[in-house]
Design a protein around this motif. Structure first.
Motif, PDB file in Angstrom:
ATOM      1  N   ALA A   1       0.845  -1.203   0.000  1.00  0.00           N
ATOM      2  CA  ALA A   1       0.000   0.000   0.000  1.00  0.00           C
ATOM      3  C   ALA A   1       0.884   1.258   0.000  1.00  0.00           C
ATOM      4  O   ALA A   1       0.617   2.210  -0.751  1.00  0.00           O
ATOM      5  CB  ALA A   1      -0.916  -0.011   1.222  1.00  0.00           C
TER       6      ALA A   1
ATOM      7  N   ILE B   1      -1.097  -9.403 -10.336  1.00  0.00           N
ATOM      8  CA  ILE B   1      -1.609 -10.326  -9.315  1.00  0.00           C
ATOM      9  C   ILE B   1      -1.718 -11.751  -9.864  1.00  0.00           C
ATOM     10  O   ILE B   1      -1.228 -12.699  -9.274  1.00  0.00           O
ATOM     11  CB  ILE B   1      -2.984  -9.851  -8.780  1.00  0.00           C
ATOM     12  CG1 ILE B   1      -2.865  -8.448  -8.167  1.00  0.00           C
ATOM     13  CG2 ILE B   1      -3.559 -10.844  -7.767  1.00  0.00           C
ATOM     14  CD1 ILE B   1      -1.966  -8.324  -6.948  1.00  0.00           C
TER      15      ILE B   1
ATOM     16  N   GLY C   1       4.901 -11.583  -0.671  1.00  0.00           N
ATOM     17  CA  GLY C   1       4.090 -10.421  -0.991  1.00  0.00           C
ATOM     18  C   GLY C   1       2.614 -10.640  -0.798  1.00  0.00           C
ATOM     19  O   GLY C   1       2.175 -11.189   0.218  1.00  0.00           O
TER      20      GLY C   1
HETATM   21  N1  LIG Z   1      -2.077  -1.940  -2.849  1.00  0.00           N
HETATM   22  C1  LIG Z   1      -1.620  -2.034  -4.090  1.00  0.00           C
HETATM   23  N2  LIG Z   1      -1.772  -1.019  -4.980  1.00  0.00           N
HETATM   24  C2  LIG Z   1      -1.285  -1.109  -6.222  1.00  0.00           C
HETATM   25  N3  LIG Z   1      -0.631  -2.181  -6.706  1.00  0.00           N
HETATM   26  C3  LIG Z   1      -0.466  -3.225  -5.885  1.00  0.00           C
HETATM   27  C4  LIG Z   1      -0.936  -3.218  -4.538  1.00  0.00           C
HETATM   28  N4  LIG Z   1      -0.617  -4.410  -3.990  1.00  0.00           N
HETATM   29  C5  LIG Z   1       0.044  -5.128  -4.919  1.00  0.00           C
HETATM   30  N5  LIG Z   1       0.134  -4.420  -6.064  1.00  0.00           N
HETATM   31  C6  LIG Z   1       0.769  -4.844  -7.296  1.00  0.00           C
HETATM   32  O1  LIG Z   1       0.954  -6.225  -7.274  1.00  0.00           O
HETATM   33  C7  LIG Z   1       2.318  -6.566  -7.420  1.00  0.00           C
HETATM   34  C8  LIG Z   1       2.630  -7.825  -6.686  1.00  0.00           C
HETATM   35  O2  LIG Z   1       2.638  -7.610  -5.296  1.00  0.00           O
HETATM   36  P1  LIG Z   1       3.449  -8.529  -4.332  1.00  0.00           P
HETATM   37  O3  LIG Z   1       3.332  -8.002  -2.963  1.00  0.00           O
HETATM   38  O4  LIG Z   1       3.030  -9.938  -4.516  1.00  0.00           O
HETATM   39  O5  LIG Z   1       4.913  -8.416  -4.858  1.00  0.00           O
HETATM   40  P2  LIG Z   1       5.884  -7.145  -4.834  1.00  0.00           P
HETATM   41  O6  LIG Z   1       5.340  -6.090  -3.915  1.00  0.00           O
HETATM   42  O7  LIG Z   1       6.158  -6.763  -6.242  1.00  0.00           O
HETATM   43  O8  LIG Z   1       7.203  -7.759  -4.218  1.00  0.00           O
HETATM   44  P3  LIG Z   1       7.458  -8.263  -2.740  1.00  0.00           P
HETATM   45  O9  LIG Z   1       7.748  -9.695  -2.907  1.00  0.00           O
HETATM   46  O10 LIG Z   1       8.621  -7.464  -2.303  1.00  0.00           O
HETATM   47  O11 LIG Z   1       6.250  -7.995  -1.904  1.00  0.00           O
HETATM   48  C9  LIG Z   1       3.068  -5.336  -6.951  1.00  0.00           C
HETATM   49  O12 LIG Z   1       4.333  -5.248  -7.537  1.00  0.00           O
HETATM   50  C10 LIG Z   1       2.156  -4.213  -7.422  1.00  0.00           C
HETATM   51  O13 LIG Z   1       2.381  -3.922  -8.788  1.00  0.00           O
END
Ligand SMILES: Nc1ncnc2c1ncn2[C@@H]1O[C@H](COP(=O)(O)OP(=O)(O)OP(=O)(O)O)[C@@H](O)[C@H]1O
Length: 612
Positions: A42, A95, A126
């Protein structure tokens, strides 16, 4: 406006069947991290929007924030941000594909691994870590992009998802977790607050739980050292370690090159409760708490250091094995070691009175550091201070050697037990000579270390020998010869040898400048050290330090004079009592008298008193 999103149903591309039960099972031990992952996503979304705002001149003036809401009736925990949001395509991409494929990678890589911490550390799960606590997860999102359509993604913990249009009208993303039955604790505000306090306490964006802000957006380490007062450093410390006494000193790090490192490290007061073997530093990555068990970041000899380090170049999910092998971590250790050395030098130079009590607390670590790291040694070696019997009370080694130059060049006299070695120290003092007090556990090793570093330098304990400075230059006892061609010295030696038939004892006669001491015990430095070393290495029984010892009889003492006159008068018995007494007194001052001799000593003392 684009065509309205038709409800779609699909399958998240996945080869490993039913990934979710595995995520739950494997990550169960540290399930709290799901909240850290969601809140940092977030915050990332907000940062991304702030950047776009600047780059594209969107002129947004929003108050950015992340809200965490609990709905007990619905059994949901929701993380809401007003960041950049996601379009349907972005949800599909980030996602369904990217995030999920990394989750899949994770399962593949660590199928066989037993150590859960290793697994968690190695991998940023994540977004999908939310399935550790939720049966079903919904995403409601509206992208910042013009004419964007709000989307609604749902996944019920299987490889199927649904994506459809939603009525969300405010920009940003909501992640709604339908908590499973075992995780209802996350519907309790206190429990959620506890997790937020742990991971999100210093996040740079306002984080609120049920309308209450929980974090400090500008922790002290984000400021520059010049704008922070001592009181603020102390206050920050008290917040981090509420049960501790105020620290001894602190160092504010603000490094941009060759890597990024910010933080404040504190040297704590080492009370009995303080665990000096445990790592105490809190590691952050862009203000997100990562871990408070990262001993790899600190040189081993500085393990007790406390405080915060913010290393944005390290990954959020940092593992112990990563830290152990990462070259940047070695550099961080070097920087910290260098900064601690500089701080010690700065404090030592500034005000001796303030430094002395600090030194009492830190000297073991500094000495250990000097032995472990050449660079650290070179930086601090001339500032290290030693307690001394001289007027100054504390001295550096170069200063001591300079003063001792004329009397004993390159030789350091020391005591490691002021009580036991009091007689010697008294003799030293009477002759205006100075000894260092090296009575800490580490000093034994430290002395050897200093000798190995400085080949000219020799340390000798005050009872190892009598220096020529303590001995009368013109010794008449050697010169005056009696009718039998014996000097006074010869007579004393003969008499004492005949009386004191003790195993391992050597008798030596000297005329000391100080006539108040009738006799002292001398222990050869090298022999004594060897015995101490073997006993420390646990080889065999405790060695008898007095197996070989010398009684140095002081020819200048009236008590010794009395022995001779009693002999001359034919009172061999009283002379014998006196000699035994002189020996026992010398041993007593070493606290080395045996039980049997103590009984005799007391008996004899009574007798002698009766004779006066
Ligand atoms: N709250 C949000 N608002 C906008 N995009 C989001 C949000 N949550 C996730 N995303 C999108 O989804 C992707 C995947 O999230 P995820 O947490 O699985 O991996 P990450 O943040 O890229 O890496 P990490 O493994 O460090 O968490 C993010 O890179 C982002 O593009």
């Amino acid at each position: 406006m684009s065509e309205k999103l038709q409800k779609e149903e699909g399958s998240i591309s996945i080869h490993t069947e039913n990934i979710f039960p595995i995520i739950k099972k494997w990550l169960y031990s540290d399930k709290d991290i799901f909240l850290r992952e969601l809140v940092s996503n977030a915050v990332d979304a907000i940062h991304k929007l702030q950047n776009i705002n600047l780059m594209e001149g969107l002129k947004l003036t929003d108050e950015y924030q992340v809200d965490i809401k609990i709905d007990k009736d619905a059994g949901t925990l929701t993380v809401i941000d007003n960041g950049l949001g996601m379009t349907a395509d972005e949800v599909r991409k980030y996602i369904n594909q990217v995030a999920f494929s990394s989750a899949e990678d994770f399962i593949e890589k660590f199928k066989g691994l037993e150590d859960k911490n290793e697994i968690i550390g190695h991998f940023g799960l994540g977004f999908y870590s939310s399935f550790m606590v939720a049966d079903k997860v919904e995403i409601r999102s509206l992208s910042y992009q013009q004419d964007a359509e709000a989307v609604h993604w749902t996944c019920a913990g299987t490889t199927s998802y649904e994506l459809e249009a939603s009525d969300k009208s405010e920009r940003g993303t909501e992640i709604i977790l339908h908590l499973n039955d075992e995780e209802k604790e996350f519907l309790e505000k206190d429990r959620v607050s506890e997790v937020l306090k742990k991971f999100c306490n210093f996040l740079p964006v306002s984080i609120s739980l049920e309308g209450e802000e929980v974090n400090d957006k500008n922790p002290l380490w984000t400021k520059s050292a010049g704008e922070v007062t001592d009181e603020e450093y102390l206050e920050f410390y008290r917040k981090l370690y509420p049960m501790s006494q105020d620290p001894l000193f602190w160092i504010h790090l603000n490094i941009d090159f060759p890597f990024n490192l910010k933080g404040i490290i504190y040297f704590p007061r080492l009370t009995n409760e303080f665990d000096v073997t445990k790592s105490h530093i809190k590691l952050f990555c862009n203000q997100v708490f990562v871990s408070d068990n990262t001993p790899e970041l600190i040189p081993e000899f500085l393990t007790p250091l406390q405080g915060c380090l913010d290393a944005p170049d390290l990954p959020l999910n940092v593992s112990r094995s990563y830290l152990q092998n990462e070259p940047q971590v070695r550099k961080i250790r070097e920087v910290i070691s260098g900064r601690v050395a500089s701080k010690v030098v700065e404090l030592a130079k500034k005000d001796r009175e303030i430094f002395v009590p600090i030194w009492e607390d830190i000297h073991t670590f500094v000495k250990y550091g000097m032995m472990r790291e050449d660079k650290f040694y070179d930086k601090v070696k001339d500032q290290v201070i030693y307690r001394s019997t001289g007027d100054e009370k504390y001295t550096t080694l170069p200063d001591y050697l300079e003063r001792a130059k004329e009397k004993h060049e390159n030789k350091v006299y020391y005591a490691n037990d002021e009580g036991v070695q009091a007689t010697y120290l008294k003799m030293f003092k009477a002759q205006g000579m100075e000894a260092l007090i090296l009575d800490a556990m580490i000093d034994n090793h430290f002395i050897q270390f200093l000798e190995s570093k400085n080949s000219d330098l020799k340390f000798e304990r005050v009872d190892s020998d009598v220096t020529e400075n303590l001995i009368e230059e013109k010794d008449e006892s050697k010169e005056i010869v009696d009718a039998d061609n014996k000097s006074r010295k010869d007579r004393i030696e003969e008499t004492f040898k005949a009386e004191l038939d003790i195993k391992g004892l050597t008798i030596r006669i000297e005329t000391l400048k100080d006539n108040t001491v009738p006799g002292v015990i001398l222990l050869n430095e090298q022999q004594r050290r060897f015995k101490e070393m073997t006993s420390m290495m646990g080889q065999g029984e405790m060695p008898d330090m007095f197996a070989d010892h010398t009684l140095m009889v002081n020819a200048a003492s009236p008590a010794v004079e009395k022995v001779l006159s009693l002999q001359d008068a034919g009172d061999k018995e009283t002379a014998g009592l006196l000699m035994q007494q002189i020996y026992d007194l010398a041993m007593l001052s070493h606290q080395a008298i045996s039980k049997e001799r103590m009984a005799d000593f007391l008996d004899r003392s009574g007798k002698l008193l009766g004779m006066i």
